[in-house]
Enzyme design. Structure first.
Site, mmCIF file in Angstrom:
data_model
loop_
_atom_site.group_PDB
_atom_site.id
_atom_site.type_symbol
_atom_site.label_atom_id
_atom_site.label_comp_id
_atom_site.label_asym_id
_atom_site.label_seq_id
_atom_site.Cartn_x
_atom_site.Cartn_y
_atom_site.Cartn_z
ATOM 1 N N SER A 55 -8.120 -6.645 -1.188
ATOM 2 C CA SER A 55 -8.887 -5.627 -1.891
ATOM 3 C C SER A 55 -10.351 -5.774 -1.480
ATOM 4 O O SER A 55 -10.668 -5.823 -0.290
ATOM 5 C CB SER A 55 -8.699 -5.780 -3.401
ATOM 6 O OG SER A 55 -9.440 -4.824 -4.104
ATOM 7 N N LYS A 65 -9.704 1.022 -4.036
ATOM 8 C CA LYS A 65 -9.494 -0.405 -4.254
ATOM 9 C C LYS A 65 -9.130 -0.707 -5.708
ATOM 10 O O LYS A 65 -8.330 -1.607 -5.975
ATOM 11 C CB LYS A 65 -10.734 -1.197 -3.829
ATOM 12 C CG LYS A 65 -10.951 -1.220 -2.321
ATOM 13 C CD LYS A 65 -9.746 -1.798 -1.590
ATOM 14 C CE LYS A 65 -9.994 -1.965 -0.105
ATOM 15 N NZ LYS A 65 -8.813 -2.530 0.611
ATOM 16 N N TYR A 88 -14.114 4.847 -1.856
ATOM 17 C CA TYR A 88 -13.642 3.507 -1.496
ATOM 18 C C TYR A 88 -13.352 2.681 -2.744
ATOM 19 O O TYR A 88 -12.300 2.030 -2.854
ATOM 20 C CB TYR A 88 -14.691 2.812 -0.633
ATOM 21 C CG TYR A 88 -14.331 1.416 -0.214
ATOM 22 C CD1 TYR A 88 -13.251 1.177 0.637
ATOM 23 C CD2 TYR A 88 -15.076 0.316 -0.643
ATOM 24 C CE1 TYR A 88 -12.911 -0.106 1.032
ATOM 25 C CE2 TYR A 88 -14.754 -0.963 -0.251
ATOM 26 C CZ TYR A 88 -13.666 -1.180 0.584
ATOM 27 O OH TYR A 88 -13.330 -2.454 0.971
#
Length: 270
Positions: free
Chosen positions: A135, A153, A149
């Site tokens: 991650s 994650k 983004y």
């Protein structure tokens, strides 16, 4: 040969290639998945018979499964799965179009699901194994201009916590790894795709902050060669806790603490 076999995605550069080199250096074997296998040729030459490469689009679930079955069968086992492939899409949310946003999730989230679905039958058959979900610190925190983004994650970590509970009774352990800034091409990659100027004037400070971050590419504190060794605790530890690497300040791990049953899941504050 009874050494462990690792499946590593995003293996041609950055953290992925560094981990491939570490695993091979420890005498173990690797199935390395990437879009371009050329950067792995020197490692294959240095470790004959212990590195098998597969160039495949991991967003194509059927192609990925077919590409992995052969190398795994050739090695005769699979022990550790490293879901490492990913990239960052930078920019204010309002300025991202749907195609860009969906593409971010296709690689960072759905491709990771494809890898798990292709690999888990092999781990379940052995009633053993390890899953390392790569991650990011962005899996727990956020920053302006990184909404796509960060969201991808966070989604990966939520998936991982639940999957850890499903796999633990089968002898398969899960770890979420959260690297901070490292001296790889990752930041330069997203920086190269930044637009010259923002479309919405209100977000000029966000673009300025992204530009400053992009200008610092190459000066990150993290050393990609400083991965934990393959024999270190995180491939074999017994709880799916975060391994935060290169964070300026260690992050709390309660969000991804051990989850081994439906009740412990309900008791965990996510």
């Amino acid at each position: 040969m009874d050494t462990r076999v690792w499946l590593i995605t995003g293996a041609s550069g950055g953290l992925g290639r560094a981990l491939v080199a570490e695993v091979l250096g420890a005498g173990e074997r690797v199935v390395a998945v990437s879009r371009d296998g050329e950067p792995l040729r020197p490692l294959a030459a240095d470790h004959p018979g212990r590195l098998l490469t597969s160039s495949v689009d991991i967003t194509d679930a059927d192609a990925l499964r077919q590409a992995l079955d052969g190398p795994i069968a050739r090695f005769g086992r699979l022990d550790v799965v490293v879901n490492n492939a990913g990239y960052a899409l930078a920019g204010p949310l309002e300025e991202l179009d749907d195609a860009e946003l969906r593409a971010q999730f296709e690689v960072n989230f759905f491709a990771a699901v494809n890898v798990l679905r292709a690999a888990l039958p092999h781990l379940r058959a052995a009633k053993a194994g390890r899953v390392l979900q790569i991650s990011s610190l962005a899996g727990q925190i956020g920053a302006p201009g990184m909404s796509a983004y960060t969201a991808s994650k966070h989604a990966l970590e939520g998936l991982s916590v639940s999957v850890a509970a499903e796999l633990a009774p089968l002898g398969i352990r899960t770890t979420i790894v959260e690297p901070g800034a490292a001296r790889t091409g990752f930041r330069a990659n997203w920086a190269s795709r930044l637009p010259a100027g923002g479309a919405i004037p209100d977000y000029l400070p966000v673009h300025e902050a992204l530009a400053r971050s992009a200008g610092a590419a190459g000066g990150q504190v993290g050393d990609p060669s400083a991965w934990p060794r393959p024999s270190s605790p995180w491939p074999t530890c017994r709880t799916p806790r975060c391994a935060s690497l290169w964070a300026a300040t260690p992050l709390p791990v309660s969000r991804t603490s051990a989850v081994t049953s439906s009740q412990s899941y309900a008791d965990t504050r996510l």
